[in-house]
Design a protein around this motif. Structure first.
Motif: not given
Ligand SMILES: [Mg+2]
Length: 309
Positions: A138-140, A226-233
């Motif tokens: 996942i992203d952080c 989403r935890l793994d899309d490389g984006l913040f909401s």
């Molecule tokens: Mg995300």
């Protein structure tokens, strides 16, 4: 021709592999039933053919990070944070960019990440889920260089985190009462929010930069995160009469917060927030002090996490 290394299709055969080493990091002072019963539950419900385990207790603030470092050095495969989003943050900050996998036993007042991943609230069930979980990368996020895994926020939720910091009374009721009281006394700030493709200046009740979608208690602040899309909401509550926030609570529990008229939301890889005066800030539910602008950066695919099957 015979394959040299046939692929093992039967998951039961995985038990023939050498056991994985797993360590549970527990803060005994957190004092919930979960911290007290973790050893018994692990004895009974962890698959001992698959795992050899240790249970390590923290003794002071910052000790969870030290123990996690020690676990990595000693070759543990999995480090389980037993606690809420704040405890996960401390363990995960050390595990970022390593092969060591994060596991979670939810035992805090805000368990947003664990609930989203499907660990549930029951201790024995959460332990059993480790037996069949799979690894997801996942992203952080980082706020001015400081890692977070689930949510960071400015304004009202930062104000509540600060109030909670001084309180030893944890759980849903104190959280709710602090929130109601804070909701009546908190003064919104004017903030400028800049991303790679927009600039918004707004009087904001709250600005949340979300990697995961929820706080504890199923409250979904960023249902599309989403935890793994490389984006913040990024989710903004515009300053409107307070009753409108309360009226939107049921929608937020059903993943429909974005339908509320006061919400503005968009995605971004980088976010810079400047406020007219010093703002209340939290990362993963822990109140922190930040001077000057807030710069958020997504770190894609930075952490390996055990996710219940
Ligand atoms: Mg995300």
């Amino acid at each position: 021709m015979r394959e040299a290394h046939p692929v093992i299709k039967n998951p039961l055969l995985e038990e023939l592999l050498p056991p994985r080493q797993i360590v549970f990091i527990v803060n005994p002072k957190a004092g919930t039933n979960i911290q007290r019963h973790i050893r018994q539950s692990v004895d009974r419900h962890l698959n001992h053919r698959m795992f050899t385990y240790g249970i390590w207790h923290t003794e002071h603030a910052g000790h969870a990070a030290e123990l996690t470092q020690k676990a990595c050095e000693e070759g543990y495969d999995i480090v389980v944070a037993v606690g809420g989003d704040g405890s996960i943050n401390e363990v995960a900050s050390v595990l970022m960019h390593t092969e060591t996998v994060l596991g979670i036993i939810p035992a805090g007042s805000g368990n947003g990440l664990a609930m989203h991943l499907g660990y549930g609230r029951d201790l024995d069930n959460a332990v059993r889920k480790l037996n069949t979980a799979r690894v997801q990368t996942i992203d952080c996020g980082k706020l001015n260089g400081r890692p977070f895994i689930n949510l960071a926020g400015i304004g009202f939720d930062g104000f509540v985190a600060k109030q909670m910091k001084g309180s030893n009374w944890r759980g849903f009721l104190p959280y709710f009462l602090h929130s109601v009281k804070a909701g009546l006394t908190f003064t919104p700030h004017t903030c400028t929010i800049e991303t790679e493709d927009r600039t918004v200046t707004e009087r904001c009740f709250v600005v949340t930069v979300a990697n995961g979608p929820m706080y504890g208690y199923n409250f979904q602040i960023a249902p599309d995160a989403r935890l793994d899309d490389g984006l913040f909401s990024v989710v903004i509550f515009r300053d409107v009469p307070r009753w409108q926030y309360f009226a939107a609570l049921p929608a937020s529990l059903n993943g429909k917060l974005y339908e509320a008229g006061f919400v503005e939301h968009f995605t971004a890889r980088r976010v810079k927030i400047s406020c007219e005066d010093r703002a209340f800030v939290h990362v993963d539910g822990e109140s922190i002090e930040v001077a000057g602008d807030l710069e958020f950066e997504i770190i894609p695919k930075a952490l390996r996490v055990l996710v219940p099957a």
